[in-house]
Design an enzyme around this catalytic site. Structure first.
Site, mmCIF file in Angstrom:
data_model
loop_
_atom_site.group_PDB
_atom_site.id
_atom_site.type_symbol
_atom_site.label_atom_id
_atom_site.label_comp_id
_atom_site.label_asym_id
_atom_site.label_seq_id
_atom_site.Cartn_x
_atom_site.Cartn_y
_atom_site.Cartn_z
ATOM 1 N N ASP A 107 61.096 120.015 29.015
ATOM 2 C CA ASP A 107 62.288 120.224 28.099
ATOM 3 C C ASP A 107 63.427 120.827 28.959
ATOM 4 O OD1 ASP A 107 60.486 120.549 25.902
ATOM 5 O OD2 ASP A 107 59.763 122.261 26.434
ATOM 6 N N LYS A 138 65.904 115.846 29.447
ATOM 7 C CA LYS A 138 65.849 114.711 29.941
ATOM 8 C C LYS A 138 66.358 113.841 28.859
ATOM 9 C CE LYS A 138 61.617 115.298 30.658
ATOM 10 N NZ LYS A 138 61.255 116.446 30.315
ATOM 11 N N GLY A 167 58.966 115.704 23.122
ATOM 12 C CA GLY A 167 60.044 115.943 22.211
ATOM 13 C C GLY A 167 61.363 115.874 22.702
ATOM 14 N N HIS A 168 62.037 114.884 22.685
ATOM 15 C CA HIS A 168 63.410 114.539 23.183
ATOM 16 C C HIS A 168 64.232 114.717 22.087
ATOM 17 C CE1 HIS A 168 61.923 112.259 26.960
ATOM 18 N NE2 HIS A 168 61.660 113.519 26.930
ATOM 19 N N GLN A 214 57.602 115.563 29.726
ATOM 20 C CA GLN A 214 56.955 116.690 30.185
ATOM 21 C C GLN A 214 57.833 116.989 31.674
ATOM 22 O OE1 GLN A 214 54.312 114.527 29.035
ATOM 23 N NE2 GLN A 214 54.687 115.605 27.107
ATOM 24 N N PRO A 232 58.496 129.203 20.217
ATOM 25 C CA PRO A 232 59.811 129.839 20.941
ATOM 26 C C PRO A 232 59.254 129.475 22.632
ATOM 27 C CG PRO A 232 58.260 131.545 20.009
ATOM 28 C CD PRO A 232 57.805 130.280 19.524
HETATM 29 P P1 IMP Z 1 49.234 118.893 25.935
HETATM 30 O O1 IMP Z 1 50.249 117.946 26.665
HETATM 31 O O2 IMP Z 1 49.553 118.889 24.418
HETATM 32 O O3 IMP Z 1 47.975 118.655 26.423
HETATM 33 O O4 IMP Z 1 49.687 120.271 26.322
HETATM 34 C C1 IMP Z 1 49.313 120.796 27.753
HETATM 35 C C2 IMP Z 1 50.603 121.919 28.162
HETATM 36 O O5 IMP Z 1 52.049 121.091 28.486
HETATM 37 C C3 IMP Z 1 51.023 122.775 27.099
HETATM 38 O O6 IMP Z 1 51.231 123.950 27.915
HETATM 39 C C4 IMP Z 1 52.003 122.169 26.492
HETATM 40 O O7 IMP Z 1 52.907 123.351 26.112
HETATM 41 C C5 IMP Z 1 52.770 121.685 27.550
HETATM 42 N N1 IMP Z 1 53.634 120.308 27.075
HETATM 43 C C6 IMP Z 1 53.423 119.319 26.636
HETATM 44 N N2 IMP Z 1 54.166 118.498 26.153
HETATM 45 C C7 IMP Z 1 55.158 119.076 26.644
HETATM 46 C C8 IMP Z 1 56.800 118.682 26.488
HETATM 47 O O8 IMP Z 1 57.190 117.679 26.141
HETATM 48 N N3 IMP Z 1 57.418 119.710 26.843
HETATM 49 C C9 IMP Z 1 57.280 121.168 27.227
HETATM 50 N N4 IMP Z 1 56.009 121.111 27.393
HETATM 51 C C10 IMP Z 1 55.001 120.360 27.097
HETATM 52 MG MG MG Z 2 61.125 118.624 25.279
#
Ligand code: IMP
Ligand code: MG
Length: 449
Positions: free
Chosen positions: A16, A19, A43-44, A227, A307
């Site tokens: 987040d 990017k 999520g972009h 990520q 949040p």
């Molecule tokens: P997963 O990728 O759904 O398995 O989640 C693993 C960890 O990565 C968790 O802490 C999520 O909140 C975090 N996470 C996964 N995708 C994102 C992203 O796009 N932005 C921020 N955190 C992410």
């Molecule tokens: Mg994001």
């Protein structure tokens, strides 16, 4: 050999970082934009004019007319959600289908992965990871366990049926062990897969070859990470990480290019720090200041709406990310969120607290000891407190700045201090959500050639 330009954009914190906007801006200078890892957990958020787009799987480059977008082998594709996204883009007038290709080697994320994600989270003895619940972990587990189903497997219907059956049996055994009352049915999964089979096959191909050919023709390729580096399976705050290689090395394997093909490695960082989900966050502000950053920055997850935890800029984290990615430059986002704060803090190191719990962890660290580098041990990290440097804030709004000279002196000093501590030049500073709200800095003479 390739003679075009290959750039990669990685998140240098916990995701987040903004990017999406940097990709969106750099997509203008690219012919091809490719995702190399992750899936619908990303999520972009991209703002075009008055319209807002939230993309989970389709590269944000799709919002640029005429640009081609690819999803590499390193991605786990959730076709149901992917096509929802494609259809939504088409509905809003974007010819996404014509300009998208998916690697035939990408793994499919099926409904049972989502079911397992939830069931596993509920059973972790050391507490939840706080996943996005999108089935990402279980899909990558199948890939590593060599039981995954890839896009190319859709060609052979009989073989596909056998693979689905084997997987469904295994998943149901797992669900039973995990104490879940949920079960998956083979017919449902097959119906799901056969529903998009032809459509997906028509959009699939050899992404590695496509990129190689484009670079050989002298075209420009932009690799878009999802990520962040601290969520990388190897380098992140394991086990509070995602299941893919989010760092620059992952970009090479995730689309099938040689590591030396990467010309520029751009690390995106927020002007402060956020994290969504569980796990250590040394500079977290569980107070009013954290709340202020969350509200001013709109810090709620684009995928889950959770949040985000907020804190001061952590230079230890970003210097670490600069090293494991080999960053060639930084892009700083959301500087405008810090407008109006009387003073700011930057974390320049950690101090090991060394309470009784950590003494018994056998870390070899002494209470009060100072750490300059990001530690590998979670027990050590959890017992670290940030060492801060105080910096002067600024009152003048930054949202209108387009050149470095437009920024208040205190904001410039803040950015310079980040460059010094991270040891990486800043080339872009985003000061708002709109495409043109960006300060582009000249390359220093020393790094131009
Ligand atoms: P997963 O990728 O759904 O398995 O989640 C693993 C960890 O990565 C968790 O802490 C999520 O909140 C975090 N996470 C996964 N995708 C994102 C992203 O796009 N932005 C921020 N955190 C992410
Ligand atoms: Mg994001």
């Amino acid at each position: 050999m390739a003679k075009g330009l290959c750039r990669v954009i990685v998140g240098a914190q916990w995701g987040d970082e903004g990017k999406g906007k940097i990709v969106d801006v750099l997509a203008r200078e690219a012919d091809i934009i490719a995702r190399y890892q992750g899936g619908a957990n990303a999520g972009h958020t991209v703002v075009v004019g008055d319209e807002q787009f939230v993309l989970h799987q389709v590269p944000s480059g799709i919002l640029h007319p005429g640009k081609f977008c690819l999803l590499g082998n390193g991605v786990v594709l959730d076709p149901t959600r992917f096509f929802e996204e494609v259809d939504e883009l088409e509905r809003r007038g974007i010819d996404a289908t014509q300009r998208l290709k998916v690697s035939n080697r990408a793994h499919l994320l099926l409904s049972y992965h989502r079911v397992l994600d939830e069931a596993k989270e509920g059973r972790r003895s050391r507490g939840r990871i706080g996943t996005t619940g999108r089935g990402i972990g279980p899909a990558y587990e199948d890939k590593a366990a060599r039981s995954g189903i890839r896009v190319a497997d859709l060609w052979d219907e009989q073989r596909l049926g056998e693979m689905v059956r084997d997987n469904v049996e295994e998943k149901n055994r797992w669900l039973e062990v995990l104490g879940s009352s949920l079960r998956v049915r083979c017919e449902d999964v097959l119906a799901e897969v056969l529903g998009y089979r032809q459509r997906l096959l028509a959009m699939s191909g050899d992404v590695s070859r496509a990129i190689y050919a484009a670079l050989s023709r002298g075209e420009r390729v932009l690799l878009e990470g999802a990520q962040g580096s601290l969520l990388d399976l190897d380098h992140g705050t394991y086990p509070y990480v995602t299941s893919s290689s989010t760092t620059a090395g992952g970009a090479a394997t995730g689309v099938g290019i040689g590591p030396r093909t990467l010309d520029e490695i751009i690390g995106v960082v927020k002007a402060y720090t956020t994290r969504v989900g569980n796990g250590p966050l040394p500079t977290e502000l569980p107070d009013e200041m954290g709340e202020r950053l969350r509200e001013a920055g709109g810090e709620y997850g684009a995928t889950t709406g959770r949040p985000r935890r907020c804190g001061w800029f952590d230079a230890v984290v970003v210097r670490f990310a600069a090293r494991v990615n080999g960053l060639t430059e930084l892009a700083v986002t959301k500087l405008d969120v810090l407008d109006g704060l009387p003073s700011l803090r930057i974390c320049v190191g950690y101090r090991f607290r060394g309470d009784r719990a950590s003494q018994s962890s056998g870390s070899g660290m002494v209470g009060g000891e100072r750490l300059q580098e990001f530690p590998g041990s979670l027990s050590v990290l959890e017992n670290c407190e940030p060492i801060y440097e105080q910096m002067e804030g600024w009152d003048t709004p930054t949202a209108g700045a387009r050149r470095i000279g437009d920024l208040p002196a205190a904001a410039r000093r803040y950015l310079e201090r980040i460059e010094e501590l991270v040891r990486c030049p800043i080339r872009r500073v985003s000061v708002g959500t709109k495409r043109d709200q960006m300060v582009v800095l000249e390359a220093a003479p020393s790094d131009s050639g």
